[in-house]
Design a protein around this motif. Structure first.
Motif, PDB file in Angstrom:
ATOM      1  N   VAL A 166      40.104 -22.241 -78.054  1.00 28.73           N
ATOM      2  CA  VAL A 166      40.700 -20.972 -77.637  1.00 28.73           C
ATOM      3  C   VAL A 166      40.223 -19.841 -78.545  1.00 28.73           C
ATOM      4  O   VAL A 166      39.829 -18.764 -78.079  1.00 28.73           O
ATOM      5  CB  VAL A 166      42.236 -21.068 -77.649  1.00 28.73           C
ATOM      6  N   ASP A 167      40.245 -20.086 -79.842  1.00 29.35           N
ATOM      7  CA  ASP A 167      39.802 -19.054 -80.788  1.00 29.35           C
ATOM      8  C   ASP A 167      38.329 -18.691 -80.573  1.00 29.35           C
ATOM      9  O   ASP A 167      37.952 -17.514 -80.633  1.00 29.35           O
ATOM     10  CB  ASP A 167      40.005 -19.541 -82.226  1.00 29.35           C
ATOM     11  N   ILE A 168      37.504 -19.702 -80.317  1.00 29.13           N
ATOM     12  CA  ILE A 168      36.079 -19.455 -80.075  1.00 29.13           C
ATOM     13  C   ILE A 168      35.900 -18.631 -78.802  1.00 29.13           C
ATOM     14  O   ILE A 168      35.103 -17.682 -78.752  1.00 29.13           O
ATOM     15  CB  ILE A 168      35.312 -20.788 -79.980  1.00 29.13           C
ATOM     16  N   ALA A 169      36.650 -18.972 -77.757  1.00 25.64           N
ATOM     17  CA  ALA A 169      36.547 -18.225 -76.500  1.00 25.64           C
ATOM     18  C   ALA A 169      36.965 -16.769 -76.692  1.00 25.64           C
ATOM     19  O   ALA A 169      36.355 -15.855 -76.115  1.00 25.64           O
ATOM     20  CB  ALA A 169      37.408 -18.893 -75.422  1.00 25.64           C
ATOM     21  N   SER A 175      34.578 -18.828 -72.147  1.00 24.65           N
ATOM     22  CA  SER A 175      35.125 -20.153 -72.400  1.00 24.65           C
ATOM     23  C   SER A 175      34.031 -21.160 -72.086  1.00 24.65           C
ATOM     24  O   SER A 175      33.680 -21.381 -70.930  1.00 24.65           O
ATOM     25  CB  SER A 175      36.358 -20.403 -71.520  1.00 24.65           C
ATOM     26  N   GLY A 176      33.462 -21.754 -73.130  1.00 24.06           N
ATOM     27  CA  GLY A 176      32.269 -22.569 -72.957  1.00 24.06           C
ATOM     28  C   GLY A 176      32.526 -24.063 -72.969  1.00 24.06           C
ATOM     29  O   GLY A 176      33.575 -24.548 -73.395  1.00 24.06           O
ATOM     30  N   ILE A 227      41.487 -22.273 -70.288  1.00 30.30           N
ATOM     31  CA  ILE A 227      41.295 -21.253 -71.329  1.00 30.30           C
ATOM     32  C   ILE A 227      40.695 -19.981 -70.717  1.00 30.30           C
ATOM     33  O   ILE A 227      41.143 -18.866 -70.994  1.00 30.30           O
ATOM     34  CB  ILE A 227      40.396 -21.795 -72.452  1.00 30.30           C
ATOM     35  N   GLY A 228      39.680 -20.156 -69.879  1.00 28.83           N
ATOM     36  CA  GLY A 228      39.065 -19.000 -69.242  1.00 28.83           C
ATOM     37  C   GLY A 228      40.043 -18.229 -68.386  1.00 28.83           C
ATOM     38  O   GLY A 228      40.069 -16.988 -68.411  1.00 28.83           O
ATOM     39  N   ARG A 229      40.867 -18.961 -67.628  1.00 30.04           N
ATOM     40  CA  ARG A 229      41.838 -18.297 -66.753  1.00 30.04           C
ATOM     41  C   ARG A 229      42.875 -17.532 -67.560  1.00 30.04           C
ATOM     42  O   ARG A 229      43.207 -16.385 -67.241  1.00 30.04           O
ATOM     43  CB  ARG A 229      42.521 -19.338 -65.862  1.00 30.04           C
ATOM     44  N   ARG A 230      43.389 -18.155 -68.630  1.00 30.77           N
ATOM     45  CA  ARG A 230      44.435 -17.511 -69.413  1.00 30.77           C
ATOM     46  C   ARG A 230      43.900 -16.307 -70.204  1.00 30.77           C
ATOM     47  O   ARG A 230      44.598 -15.308 -70.369  1.00 30.77           O
ATOM     48  CB  ARG A 230      45.086 -18.510 -70.371  1.00 30.77           C
TER      49      ARG A 230
END
Length: 290
Positions: A166-169, A175-176, A227-230
């Motif tokens: 999450v932090d990286i995204a 979001s990878g 993660i991408g959605r949030r």
């Protein structure tokens, strides 16, 4: 039972303390700060001040108790080897205090893959040295056991290694995931993990390896999608040649398929995870408010 707990104010420890107290045990928690001591007192535990480097305090805490649960570990991955050797010294101190007593020592470890019978601590991973030392204490009359925890220990506000993703995204704006995102990580809710540690200290046979795994394999792509959605960022594959720069130390784990079973643990202890799964906790969204 009077149980000495290291890491008692941490993520799992703060759930284990009330779990033990509710089951009728007394808890003595190791605290290195005033804040940790206050949290333990508020939870109904007694406090022993000290750190993992204070081996005399660890020995005394173990000697004065009827069982030990060792959860504390420095998760600074830039100092992983130093942290592993600190854990080894702590386990050795506990062994000196518990030698020949038949009392339980339960320690947390990581990296469950396959079944409990497949567990091997022979690899050169620094974290394995503490686990090997703990299991060896079974031959010295200590009811020692190791709980291998899923990489994603979670609730709706914290998600273990997934929190790093999450932090990286957030930093990268995407979001990878690697490849097709099919490699899997195991997961367990922290309240289910706490119950497992309580059952382990109560009745696990000496020399047991347990798996703290509720979900046997959650695809990395499914995690990245949530993660991408949030975060409202694109979900995209990261080329293998860019993985290290993008994910840092997680790059070596994201491409590994690491499903694991806890069937034998459940059969041995009657442990049945009942709390929400990783995707449900991530999808709840409260984690992303932090």
């Amino acid at each position: 039972m009077r149980v000495f707990v290291t890491g008692a104010s941490g993520f799992i420890g703060s759930a284990l303390v009330p779990e033990l107290i509710a089951a009728g045990h007394q808890v003595v928690g190791l605290a290195r700060s005033d804040a940790s001591a206050a949290a333990l007192t508020a939870a109904g535990a007694q406090v022993r001040r000290g750190t993992l480097e204070d081996l005399s305090s660890l020995r005394a805490g173990a000697a004065e108790s009827e069982g030990v649960v060792h959860l504390a570990f420095d998760h600074d991955f830039t100092q992983h080897e130093a942290a592993a050797h600190a854990e080894l010294r702590a386990v050795e101190a506990f062994g000196e205090a518990l030698d020949g007593s038949g009392r339980p020592l339960v320690i947390a470890s990581g990296g469950p893959v396959g079944s409990e019978q497949d567990a091997s601590f022979a690899s050169p991973s620094p974290r394995n040295i503490g686990a090997r030392a703990a299991l060896a204490l079974a031959e010295r009359g200590v009811r020692s056991s190791v709980v291998r925890l899923a990489p994603a220990v979670h609730d709706d506000r914290k998600c273990g290694l997934v929190g790093q993703l999450v932090d990286i995204a957030r930093r990268r704006g995407v979001s990878g995931y690697l490849g097709d995102g099919s490699p899997r990580w195991t997961a367990v809710h922290r309240l289910d993990a706490a119950r497992l540690f309580r059952l382990a200290v109560e009745k696990t046979p000496a020399g047991s390896v347990l798996h703290g795994v509720a979900e046997e394999g959650v695809p990395i792509r499914a995690i990245a999608d949530v993660i991408g959605r949030r975060l409202k960022v694109p979900v995209t594959p990261v080329p293998a040649e860019d993985a290290g720069a993008h994910f840092g130390f997680l790059a070596g784990l994201l491409g590994r398929d690491m499903p694991a079973s806890s069937t034998l643990t459940c059969e041995l202890l009657g442990w049945r995870p009942t709390h929400p799964g990783l995707i449900d906790d991530l999808g709840d969204g409260r984690y992303f408010d932090n």
